[in-house]
Design an enzyme around this catalytic site. Sequence first.
Site, mmCIF file in Angstrom:
data_model
loop_
_atom_site.group_PDB
_atom_site.id
_atom_site.type_symbol
_atom_site.label_atom_id
_atom_site.label_comp_id
_atom_site.label_asym_id
_atom_site.label_seq_id
_atom_site.Cartn_x
_atom_site.Cartn_y
_atom_site.Cartn_z
ATOM 1 C CG ASP A 16 -1.030 -1.957 -4.128
ATOM 2 O OD1 ASP A 16 -1.519 -3.093 -4.072
ATOM 3 O OD2 ASP A 16 -0.754 -1.285 -3.104
ATOM 4 C CG LEU A 17 -7.565 -1.353 -3.617
ATOM 5 C CD1 LEU A 17 -8.200 -0.254 -4.455
ATOM 6 C CD2 LEU A 17 -8.528 -2.546 -3.522
ATOM 7 C CG ASP A 18 -5.428 -2.919 0.377
ATOM 8 O OD1 ASP A 18 -6.496 -2.491 0.823
ATOM 9 O OD2 ASP A 18 -5.300 -4.066 -0.082
ATOM 10 C CB THR A 24 -7.670 -0.554 2.937
ATOM 11 O OG1 THR A 24 -6.756 -0.548 1.864
ATOM 12 C CG2 THR A 24 -9.077 -0.310 2.452
ATOM 13 C CE LYS A 52 1.643 0.079 4.981
ATOM 14 N NZ LYS A 52 2.100 1.471 4.987
ATOM 15 C CB SER A 121 -5.130 -5.426 -5.413
ATOM 16 O OG SER A 121 -5.304 -5.676 -4.037
ATOM 17 C CB ALA A 122 -1.888 -9.033 -2.637
ATOM 18 C CE LYS A 152 0.739 -6.528 -5.840
ATOM 19 N NZ LYS A 152 0.074 -5.298 -5.394
ATOM 20 C CD GLU A 176 2.649 -2.312 -5.137
ATOM 21 O OE1 GLU A 176 2.674 -1.910 -3.968
ATOM 22 O OE2 GLU A 176 2.015 -3.302 -5.479
ATOM 23 C CG ASP A 177 1.179 0.876 -0.365
ATOM 24 O OD1 ASP A 177 0.977 -0.123 -1.093
ATOM 25 O OD2 ASP A 177 0.773 0.944 0.811
HETATM 26 C C1 G6P Z 1 -2.835 -5.979 0.154
HETATM 27 C C2 G6P Z 1 -2.431 -5.395 1.494
HETATM 28 C C3 G6P Z 1 -2.000 -6.494 2.449
HETATM 29 C C4 G6P Z 1 -3.056 -7.589 2.514
HETATM 30 C C5 G6P Z 1 -3.308 -8.166 1.135
HETATM 31 C C6 G6P Z 1 -4.403 -9.243 1.138
HETATM 32 O O1 G6P Z 1 -1.708 -6.328 -0.557
HETATM 33 O O2 G6P Z 1 -1.368 -4.470 1.342
HETATM 34 O O3 G6P Z 1 -1.814 -5.904 3.716
HETATM 35 O O4 G6P Z 1 -2.665 -8.628 3.396
HETATM 36 O O5 G6P Z 1 -3.707 -7.116 0.278
HETATM 37 O O6 G6P Z 1 -5.630 -8.620 1.438
HETATM 38 P P1 G6P Z 1 -6.977 -9.392 1.779
HETATM 39 O O7 G6P Z 1 -8.030 -8.301 1.671
HETATM 40 O O8 G6P Z 1 -7.166 -10.456 0.738
HETATM 41 O O9 G6P Z 1 -6.859 -9.959 3.135
HETATM 42 MG MG MG Z 2 -0.506 -1.566 -1.156
#
Ligand code: G6P
Ligand code: MG
Length: 217
Positions: A16-18, A24, A52, A121-122, A152, A176-177
């Site tokens: 996962d990224l964020d 972020t 998240k 990542s989402a 997710k 994952e967080d």
């Molecule tokens: C990640 C973050 C979420 C965020 C989602 C979509 O999963 O944890 O907080 O809403 O990405 O991110 P975006 O950059 O497409 O708005």
């Molecule tokens: Mg995350």
Amino acid sequence: MNIKSLIEDADAIIFDLDGVLVNTAVFHFAAWQRLAETFGFEFSESDNEHLKGISRMDSLDIILTWANVQATPKERLAFAEQKNIWYLEFIEKMTEDQLLPGSIELLNYLRQSGKKIALGSASKNAKMILNKTGINEYFDAIIDGNSVTNSKPDPEVFLLGARQLNILPNKCLVFEDAQAGIQAAINAGMKVIAVDRAQLLTSYDARVEGLTEIQYS
Ligand code: G6P
Ligand code: MG
């Protein structure tokens, strides 16, 4: 199971990224909080925990429900776009300084160990963040919010990653967080390490407070 054995047993690692590789989560929080303020809704850090790993539109819908705001589809799009404009003001200034401690060490270790590496990542901003922080070349596959239709905890993002890497799901390990992300990894039949400073998450195979905790020798 300990973290080193989980890594050794895997052929591929999906990140996962964020909140796992980059810091972020604080920017998402600030941008959602600014939007929530326009609805007269006080959006707290603990509210943010529930968002998240959740896509932008799904997050917006949750906030609208909490704030008891009705919106047309057109207004929803405008709200999500405004949140993203505020979010991008932070992202544009990002450098490798926003990489979470231990990210580069782990990516280098995995590369040297011959593991395949994917992003799951989402976020629709994932590629921009990878470029800004200079880690894009570590990834053999990048699956982000533009590549999937189901958020997710649906396993789609991780299964697509495994497929692009040509690795079976049960040989993939996810970092994952978010609880939604942990559930997505479980639904994909993958092992999962929780990156969880606040000890809020459950159902993982192992937990670290941060990536610096991983011992390589
Ligand atoms: C990640 C973050 C979420 C965020 C989602 C979509 O999963 O944890 O907080 O809403 O990405 O991110 P975006 O950059 O497409 O708005
Ligand atoms: Mg995350």
